[in-house]
Design an enzyme around this catalytic site. Structure first.
Site, mmCIF file in Angstrom:
data_model
loop_
_atom_site.group_PDB
_atom_site.id
_atom_site.type_symbol
_atom_site.label_atom_id
_atom_site.label_comp_id
_atom_site.label_asym_id
_atom_site.label_seq_id
_atom_site.Cartn_x
_atom_site.Cartn_y
_atom_site.Cartn_z
ATOM 1 N N HIS A 298 -11.345 1.311 -0.133
ATOM 2 C CA HIS A 298 -11.619 0.048 0.557
ATOM 3 C C HIS A 298 -13.072 -0.414 0.420
ATOM 4 O O HIS A 298 -13.413 -1.508 0.901
ATOM 5 C CB HIS A 298 -11.330 0.184 2.063
ATOM 6 C CG HIS A 298 -9.895 0.460 2.392
ATOM 7 N ND1 HIS A 298 -9.352 1.738 2.383
ATOM 8 C CD2 HIS A 298 -8.882 -0.367 2.752
ATOM 9 C CE1 HIS A 298 -8.073 1.684 2.731
ATOM 10 N NE2 HIS A 298 -7.754 0.428 2.959
ATOM 11 N N GLU B 167 0.829 -1.214 0.000
ATOM 12 C CA GLU B 167 0.000 0.000 0.000
ATOM 13 C C GLU B 167 0.861 1.261 0.000
ATOM 14 O O GLU B 167 0.575 2.219 -0.723
ATOM 15 C CB GLU B 167 -0.933 0.018 1.205
ATOM 16 C CG GLU B 167 -2.181 -0.825 1.036
ATOM 17 C CD GLU B 167 -3.265 -0.446 2.043
ATOM 18 O OE1 GLU B 167 -3.573 0.756 2.153
ATOM 19 O OE2 GLU B 167 -3.781 -1.353 2.716
#
Length: 331
Positions: free
Chosen positions: A221, A188
């Site tokens: 997300h 990430e």
């Protein structure tokens, strides 16, 4: 005698009027000269800035987010409709997307300075202010401690000061789950700090950048809410828990930006901090209710960090010249 005095007074008044007129004229001329001089200086500065901006790489933040979302969700959305085993591979591919997109953007940029910058941000140990990273981890641990203590007022238990037996998401064992959160921390940060945050920060101060990034990173997300076995899917039992996740992610954007900047935009520093945050979030036995309290504590801590680092968050010296700006040295 009266006539002479009158004549003298008239002469003095005339001289005074002429003097006042000359003074006003000089003042107007000086004002006009200063205005012209300032205009010329501003024009020269703007010309110099234009030349500088012309040499600076042109970041494309919205194109990056479009690609990052597309190449993540194209794997995550199908994962909603398949078994957990098959979904695990799709989730991994989606997780890799921002890092791949970020790397491709840098490699095809044609900018050697940008390529060198990415390499230094990832492996440049000299950039990392390790004591700052250490205190950031300690700060987050204190956030958890205060959150649990405050949760006692709402009927939560002191037993939260313990480790969970397993991770909140399903997998093939604790070891593989730990590997997952480790990879997530590394992958990430390569994606979001490798290109994304800089692409926004190039055009605005870091306070606004952190808000924009936090919102877009949080919403990235979203499909995970519907994929069986994910932490986010477990929040669907209560809409408040879902909202809390997204709000908390936005606030964390500020804290991790702070970690990023105090180490002169080091991705390595962010990886270490992100790993500890993920581990503590997973292994400390906080209830979902306490995590709502935690978001309030994070908000307070974020406000304090911003107020103590106003020059860092509200300064604009880096705008248009991010690759040429050093951070973490009194910023």
């Amino acid at each position: 005698m009266s006539k002479g005095m009158s004549k003298g007074m008239s002469k003095i008044m005339s001289k005074g009027i002429i003097k006042a007129q000359n003074k006003a004229q000089d003042k107007a001329q000086n004002k006009a000269q200063n205005k012209a001089q300032n205009k010329a200086q501003n024009k020269a500065q703007n010309k110099e800035q234009f030349i500088l901006d012309k040499d600076e790489y042109r970041y494309r933040p919205w194109l990056f987010f479009l690609c990052a979302y597309f190449f993540t969700w194209i794997f995550w959305i199908p994962a909603i409709f398949v078994s957990e085993d098959k979904g695990a591979l799709l989730m991994l591919l989606g997780l890799l997307a921002p890092a791949v997109v970020s790397t491709v953007f840098v490699l095809v940029s044609g900018c050697e300075e940008l390529k060198r910058d990415l390499k230094e941000k990832i492996i440049g140990f000299y950039k990392v202010k390790w004591m700052n990273v250490f205190w950031a981890v300690v700060l987050y641990a204190l956030i958890i401690v205060f959150s649990i203590l405050l949760s006692l007022l709402f009927g939560q238990s002191l037993k939260q000061f313990s480790f969970t037996e397993d991770f909140s998401f399903t997998g093939v064992g604790i070891g593989s789950a730990f590997v997952t959160i480790t990879l997530a921390s590394i992958i990430e940060e390569v994606g979001w700090k490798g290109y994304c945050e800089d692409s926004i920060g190039q055009y605005m101060d870091w306070f606004i950048e952190s808000l924009i990034f936090g919102i877009l990173w949080s919403f990235w997300h979203f499909p995970l809410l519907f994929i069986k076995g994910t932490y986010q899917a477990g929040l669907m039992v209560n809409p408040l828990f879902v909202i809390n996740f997204f709000v908390g992610a936005i606030l964390m954007g500020y804290i991790i930006t702070w970690v990023y900047l105090v180490s002169d935009r080091s991705i390595l520093a962010c990886m270490v901090f992100h790993l500890f945050v993920n581990f503590m979030q997973e292994k400390i036995a906080m209830t979902a209710e306490t995590k709502c309290v935690e978001t309030i504590v994070i908000f307070i801590v974020t406000a304090i960090i911003v107020l103590l680092n106003k020059k860092m968050f509200f300064g604009t010296e880096h705008v248009g010249r991010l690759l040429k700006t050093r951070f973490g040295e009194g910023n």
